[in-house]
Design a protein around this motif. Structure first.
Motif, short mmCIF file in Angstrom:
data_model
loop_
_atom_site.label_atom_id
_atom_site.label_comp_id
_atom_site.label_asym_id
_atom_site.label_seq_id
_atom_site.Cartn_x
_atom_site.Cartn_y
_atom_site.Cartn_z
N GLY A 133 0.83 -1.20 0.00
CA GLY A 133 0.00 0.00 0.00
C GLY A 133 0.86 1.24 0.00
N PRO A 134 0.26 2.40 -0.15
CA PRO A 134 1.01 3.65 -0.17
C PRO A 134 1.68 3.91 1.18
CG PRO A 134 -1.27 3.96 -0.90
CD PRO A 134 -1.19 2.61 -0.29
N LEU A 135 2.68 4.78 1.16
CA LEU A 135 3.32 5.19 2.41
C LEU A 135 2.37 6.04 3.23
CD1 LEU A 135 6.85 6.24 1.08
CD2 LEU A 135 6.20 4.06 2.11
N HIS A 136 2.29 5.75 4.53
CA HIS A 136 1.49 6.60 5.40
C HIS A 136 2.42 7.48 6.23
CE1 HIS A 136 2.58 3.79 8.56
NE2 HIS A 136 1.93 2.79 8.00
N SER A 242 4.78 3.94 -7.00
CA SER A 242 4.19 5.06 -6.26
C SER A 242 5.01 5.41 -5.03
CB SER A 242 2.75 4.70 -5.86
OG SER A 242 2.18 5.70 -5.06
N ILE A 243 5.52 4.38 -4.34
CA ILE A 243 6.35 4.61 -3.15
C ILE A 243 7.60 5.40 -3.53
CG2 ILE A 243 7.91 3.44 -1.52
CD1 ILE A 243 5.75 1.27 -1.21
N LYS A 244 8.23 5.01 -4.64
CA LYS A 244 9.44 5.71 -5.09
C LYS A 244 9.13 7.16 -5.43
CE LYS A 244 12.44 2.03 -6.84
NZ LYS A 244 13.20 1.53 -8.01
N GLU A 245 8.01 7.40 -6.06
CA GLU A 245 7.62 8.77 -6.41
C GLU A 245 7.42 9.61 -5.15
OE1 GLU A 245 4.17 8.75 -8.87
OE2 GLU A 245 5.16 7.69 -10.53
N ASP A 246 6.74 9.02 -4.16
CA ASP A 246 6.51 9.74 -2.91
C ASP A 246 7.82 10.07 -2.19
OD1 ASP A 246 3.84 9.53 -3.44
OD2 ASP A 246 3.40 8.06 -1.87
N LEU A 247 8.73 9.12 -2.18
CA LEU A 247 10.02 9.34 -1.52
C LEU A 247 10.84 10.40 -2.24
CD1 LEU A 247 10.93 5.66 -0.59
CD2 LEU A 247 10.36 7.49 1.00
N ARG A 251 12.18 14.20 -0.90
CA ARG A 251 13.62 14.43 -0.93
C ARG A 251 14.42 13.30 -0.29
NH1 ARG A 251 12.48 20.20 1.46
NH2 ARG A 251 11.35 21.13 -0.29
N VAL A 252 13.90 12.09 -0.40
CA VAL A 252 14.56 10.92 0.15
C VAL A 252 15.03 10.04 -1.00
CG1 VAL A 252 14.28 8.84 1.56
CG2 VAL A 252 13.16 10.96 2.25
N ARG A 253 16.33 9.81 -1.06
CA ARG A 253 16.91 8.98 -2.12
C ARG A 253 17.75 7.88 -1.50
NH1 ARG A 253 17.17 14.30 -3.62
NH2 ARG A 253 15.98 14.85 -5.50
N PHE A 254 17.69 6.72 -2.12
CA PHE A 254 18.44 5.56 -1.61
C PHE A 254 19.56 5.18 -2.56
CE2 PHE A 254 14.41 5.22 0.58
CZ PHE A 254 14.77 4.79 1.85
#
Length: 554
Positions: A133-136, A242-247, A251-254
């Motif tokens: 599911g999406p990030l909460h 979608s999770i990657k887009e939200d991150l 401004r969160v990059r892995f």
């Protein structure tokens, strides 16, 4: 600043030994430099004499008095006092703080950086939300903590990589695929029961609609066992995208995206189990395989393969941490939800059983976020689909407010995130309070340009004019920033930086209301503009460590 004190004390000790006024001895470990709670107790305090008392077999106060007699000759110190049983209290001179101001100005964007980490390699694993599911907002807090910690560790001289562990194996994946399959049937007009254990969020229906649009009725008459893998993979791919887009928006990059499935498909999990079986660490009982975690500090032994042949999550986690250690990191940092607190001892036990020091693993537990609006608590249930997504919060209050508020408290403390406060353009909003300090200083320079006043070279500024109480306090506080960053890194507590920035902003706002940066005296104006420029730099450097922008206008 602590190193300045440490070196001064140890040099004074060496001089006393050389002169025969103190017996020789190794400087004791645990020599602490602290900031006194009361300003009249000095800028910094040292417990060196207390640490050395047993080594030298002398009363600590006597040692401190001898050290003071040497230290007080240093022109950097206005005075050095002996307090209590033998503490040394240091008062730096105004000239010292003014020189520090020039040093900060010279370092600019690099001010705050240090080599405290000594180049040690660190892997920080965080978020790692199941792609169901999406990030909460709870995931968002972990993302803010993890990303900011990585930035702070890098600034403190650690070599850091960030990693997202994708839990793409197990029953939860089958439940996800089944949920989408059943919604797909409904989208195409079939009446089907939707079990309570399935995921009910609207995002499941959205994925089902996409599948129907892309594949039509291709799977309408296909039994679920025949197409479950397809629906699972489609759901995981779309949710994870979608999770990657939200991150990215956050401004969160892995550096690394690590799939749990690769551990299983490569045989690495089975290889790890076989390795531990050969060592006698894994044993069989009642048809299941058990790990002797109780021999390594856990409260009881743990199952790694059930009697039905299904591997537990713990089995994969053992293999995953073995993989991390084999990649050569000196320190592992895992950021988990608070509900995983009981999991820490068993993972540390696994690391010890694999032949490594369990203290190489540091686990940060991130407590729940209570999302409030109009004084009411919002519901948060992922399985029931009743939750506020991270994207909704970002769209509502913005990235800066969200990140900063997540970092206003230690991560293992509960956090009330008040949406009404986060929307306000006032001092009640913690990020606005800090950002406004930066914008306020930028407006000072805009005003100076309008009046034709240029920021002159620091060496041409008469900094001796910065001799007021508030100015000295501000310079002292600015000079502490590298210690704050290093302390935040070594303690793995990014909230220390937000605390520091909030206090610095408060000092700036107070100074601004009492003093004019641009006045009738050109020399004083130049000196205060230098102070303003350095303060603005430190605010910006600190905000960057939190992943928050430093606006020039608000």
């Amino acid at each position: 600043m602590r190193e300045v004190i440490r070196e001064s004390v140890e040099d004074a000790f060496k001089k006393l030994v050389e002169k025969g006024k103190l017996p020789g001895g190794k400087t004791g470990k645990g020599h602490l430099i602290s900031i006194p709670k009361q300003e009249h107790h000095g800028d910094y305090a040292s417990n060196f004499a207390l640490v050395m008392a047993s080594v030298l077999n002398m009363p600590p106060r006597r040692i401190a008095e001898k050290l003071r007699d040497i230290l007080c000759r240093d022109p950097d110190f206005e005075k050095v006092e002996v307090a209590g049983p033998g503490f040394l209290n240091f008062f730096f001179s105004g000239a010292f703080w003014r020189r520090r101001l020039l040093s900060i100005r010279e370092q600019g964007g690099d001010f705050g950086r240090s080599d405290a980490g000594g180049g040690r390699r660190v892997l920080v694993e965080f978020v790692s939300a199941n792609p169901t599911g999406p990030l909460h907002v709870g995931h968002g807090r972990g993302a803010a903590v993890g990303d900011s910690l990585c930035r702070i560790l890098r600034a403190a001289g650690f070599r850091v990589e960030s990693e997202y562990y994708i839990n793409d194996v197990g029953n939860q994946m089958n439940t996800l695929g089944r949920s989408v399959y059943l919604r797909y049937q409904q989208v195409l007009g079939r009446k089907v029961d939707f079990p309570d254990e399935c995921y009910k969020g609207e995002y499941i229906r959205d994925i089902a609609i996409e599948v129907a649009r892309e594949h039509g009725a291709k799977f309408l008459d296909t039994e679920i066992d025949e197409c479950l893998d397809f629906f699972t993979s489609e759901a995981v791919a779309k949710i994870f995208s979608s999770i990657k887009e939200d991150l990215e928006l956050f401004r969160v990059r892995f550096n690394n995206w690590f799939s749990e499935r690769t551990l299983h498909d490569s045989g690495y999990v089975e290889e790890t189990i076989s390795l531990l079986k050969k060592k006698g660490i894994i044993y069989e009982k009642e048809g299941a395989l058990w790990f002797r975690t109780s021999d390594y500090g856990d409260e009881k032994d743990r199952v790694v393969r059930r009697s039905n042949g299904v591997l537990t999550y713990f089995a994969a986690d053992i293999a995953y941490h073995r993989n991390k250690l084999e990649r050569g990191y000196d320190m592992l940092v895992d950021i988990w939800g608070a509900d995983h607190h009981g999991y820490v001892p068993r993972v540390k036990a696994a690391i010890k059983a694999l032949g490594h020091e369990p203290d190489r693993l540091h686990v940060l537990l991130v407590q729940l976020v209570n999302l409030l609006e109009a004084g009411k608590l919002k519901a948060m249930s992922t399985r029931a689909g009743e939750f506020v997504t991270l994207r909704q919060v970002l769209d509502d209050v913005g990235v800066d407010a969200t990140r900063f508020i997540f970092l206003t408290r230690k991560c293992d403390s509960h956090l009330d995130f008040d949406l009404d406060v986060a929307r306000k353009q006032s001092q009640e909003n913690p990020v606005y309070y800090v950002q406004y300090a930066h914008a306020r200083l930028s407006s000072v320079f805009a005003m100076a340009r309008e009046r034709g006043i240029e920021l002159v070279e620091p060496e041409k500024v008469d900094i001796s004019l910065l001799d007021g109480i508030e100015e000295i306090r501000l310079m002292k506080f600015l000079a502490r920033f590298p210690d704050v960053v290093a302390g935040s890194a070594t303690s793995l507590e990014p909230h220390r930086v937000s605390y520091y920035l909030t206090e610095l902003a408060g000092m700036l706002h107070k100074y601004y209301t009492k003093h004019r940066f641009i006045g009738d005296d050109p020399g004083l104006t130049e000196a205060r503009l230098l102070l303003a420029d350095v303060t603005r730099t430190v605010l910006k450097n600190g905000l960057e460590l939190l992943g928050v922008e430093a606006p020039e206008k608000m």
